[in-house]
Design an enzyme around this catalytic site. Structure first.
Site, PDB file in Angstrom:
ATOM      1  N   LEU A  44      14.346  55.266 103.529  1.00  0.00           N
ATOM      2  CA  LEU A  44      13.933  54.741 102.233  1.00  0.00           C
ATOM      3  C   LEU A  44      15.136  54.079 101.583  1.00  0.00           C
ATOM      4  O   LEU A  44      16.277  54.257 102.023  1.00  0.00           O
ATOM      5  CB  LEU A  44      13.410  55.882 101.350  1.00  0.00           C
ATOM      6  CG  LEU A  44      12.221  56.664 101.916  1.00  0.00           C
ATOM      7  CD1 LEU A  44      11.938  57.892 101.063  1.00  0.00           C
ATOM      8  CD2 LEU A  44      10.983  55.783 102.019  1.00  0.00           C
ATOM      9  N   SER A  45      14.907  53.340 100.518  1.00  0.00           N
ATOM     10  CA  SER A  45      16.050  52.683  99.888  1.00  0.00           C
ATOM     11  C   SER A  45      17.063  53.700  99.387  1.00  0.00           C
ATOM     12  O   SER A  45      18.270  53.465  99.431  1.00  0.00           O
ATOM     13  CB  SER A  45      15.601  51.745  98.761  1.00  0.00           C
ATOM     14  OG  SER A  45      14.789  52.421  97.832  1.00  0.00           O
ATOM     15  N   GLU A  46      16.583  54.873  98.896  1.00  0.00           N
ATOM     16  CA  GLU A  46      17.495  55.960  98.544  1.00  0.00           C
ATOM     17  C   GLU A  46      16.867  57.321  98.813  1.00  0.00           C
ATOM     18  O   GLU A  46      15.640  57.481  98.697  1.00  0.00           O
ATOM     19  CB  GLU A  46      17.923  55.912  97.064  1.00  0.00           C
ATOM     20  CG  GLU A  46      19.031  54.928  96.761  1.00  0.00           C
ATOM     21  CD  GLU A  46      18.526  53.650  96.139  1.00  0.00           C
ATOM     22  OE1 GLU A  46      19.313  52.708  95.988  1.00  0.00           O
ATOM     23  OE2 GLU A  46      17.320  53.586  95.819  1.00  0.00           O
ATOM     24  N   THR A  47      17.722  58.268  99.158  1.00  0.00           N
ATOM     25  CA  THR A  47      17.385  59.684  99.234  1.00  0.00           C
ATOM     26  C   THR A  47      18.335  60.421  98.311  1.00  0.00           C
ATOM     27  O   THR A  47      19.539  60.163  98.311  1.00  0.00           O
ATOM     28  CB  THR A  47      17.527  60.207 100.672  1.00  0.00           C
ATOM     29  OG1 THR A  47      16.582  59.530 101.515  1.00  0.00           O
ATOM     30  CG2 THR A  47      17.264  61.700 100.752  1.00  0.00           C
ATOM     31  N   HIS A  76      15.878  54.365  90.413  1.00  0.00           N
ATOM     32  CA  HIS A  76      14.618  55.023  90.772  1.00  0.00           C
ATOM     33  C   HIS A  76      14.841  56.422  91.337  1.00  0.00           C
ATOM     34  O   HIS A  76      14.001  57.308  91.108  1.00  0.00           O
ATOM     35  CB  HIS A  76      13.771  54.122  91.678  1.00  0.00           C
ATOM     36  CG  HIS A  76      13.905  54.329  93.141  1.00  0.00           C
ATOM     37  ND1 HIS A  76      14.861  53.702  93.895  1.00  0.00           N
ATOM     38  CD2 HIS A  76      13.187  55.106  93.995  1.00  0.00           C
ATOM     39  CE1 HIS A  76      14.730  54.064  95.154  1.00  0.00           C
ATOM     40  NE2 HIS A  76      13.731  54.914  95.252  1.00  0.00           N
TER      41      HIS A  76
END
Length: 296
Positions: A44-47, A76
């Site tokens: 994902l774009s961030e974890t 986000h």
């Protein structure tokens, strides 16, 4: 040892829309290299990893990873983490303010009940601005558009916690027609000291959203970020500086993720202090789309 996690879609009230972030609970014993591997696995774009705070002024601490690197802050994942904390910990369920410790310090997140759930509004870092020094032809080539589609405002690297190259377009139809050169974006943004490029355009109609936004960060392993909180923070700071320089307060609603089927909504606002300092706030709702355990 298993680690519980949820996948939270930020800036939406509908699962499978908005921007997904994985939130891993009780991650204090995870080494940074394993956190990075988990972020790559999640893709994902961030974890975001939840940890005990080191400051008495914070409710919890986070570490945030893209598939490629750790970030000091991101928008986000902050919304996703706050949503997860409110749902998991009974002593936080009725909180009206959460204080998140992260790489840029303590980020306050206001919690406001809405008919659909809870609006989570973070105050981001004080804005910084830097001329990107880019020719219009280069920016047009990066985005895959005509130079005439670029608005006359400057190209700046703006940060409210994460540095983004900010570009305004001159006509609404151009934003959906972009054909970005991902390799060129990665190279130019790295040289400019930006994690990627956030593009915005005025809608110019009577709809609820004033802006449409798109964000590209291929250098971080994210070809297009569905709905970007830090990118919108930088856009808000840019708009306050260039379009509303004499106004003490302002804001907008933005839509993002439309082109990739991840529709989301961001509420942005800003306020100037007596010394001219600018405070930027970014808000959105969230929904859980998945839950499970990690077995690293």
């Amino acid at each position: 040892m298993p680690f519980d996690f949820v996948q939270v879609d930020a800036f939406t009230t509908r699962p499978l829309y908005g921007n997904p972030a994985a939130v891993v609970f009780d991650a204090d014993d995870l080494p940074a290299e394993i956190m990075q591997k988990i972020a790559r696995e999640m893709n994902l774009s961030e974890t975001v990893f939840l940890l005990k705070p080191t400051s008495a002024a914070a409710d919890y601490r986070v570490r945030i990873f893209t598939p490629m690197s750790e970030l000091p802050f991101a928008g986000h994942p902050t919304v996703a983490a706050a949503h997860a904390v409110l749902a998991r910990y009974p002593d936080k369920a009725d909180a009206t303010l959460l204080r998140q410790e992260c790489g840029i310090g303590i980020v306050p997140v206001a919690v406001t009940p809405t008919p659909r759930g809870k609006l989570l509004t973070m105050t981001q870092a004080a804005p910084s601005y830097r001329d990107a020094g880019l020719a219009r032809a280069v920016v047009a080539e990066m985005l895959g558009c005509d130079a005439a589609d670029l608005a006359p405002l400057p190209f700046e690297v703006v940060s409210t916690g994460v540095p983004w190259l900010i570009v305004e377009l001159s006509r609404f139809a151009a934003i959906s027609a972009l054909n970005p050169d991902q390799g060129l974006i990665a190279r130019v943004c790295k040289k400019a000291g930006a994690v990627g490029v956030t593009v915005f355009v005025e809608r110019g109609d009577a709809g609820p959203a004033r802006l449409r936004v798109r964000t590209f960060a291929p250098g971080e392993g994210v070809p297009e970020d569905p709905v970007c909180g830090s990118g919108n923070g930088s856009v808000a700071a840019f708009i306050a500086r260039h379009k509303h320089p004499g106004e003490m307060t302002g804001g907008y609603v933005a839509e993002q993720g439309i082109e990739i089927g991840r529709d989301g909504e961001v509420q942005a606002s800003w306020e100037r202090g007596e010394a001219g300092t600018l405070s930027v706030r970014i808000g959105g709702e969230a929904a859980v789309s998945a839950a499970g355990q990690l077995l690293p």
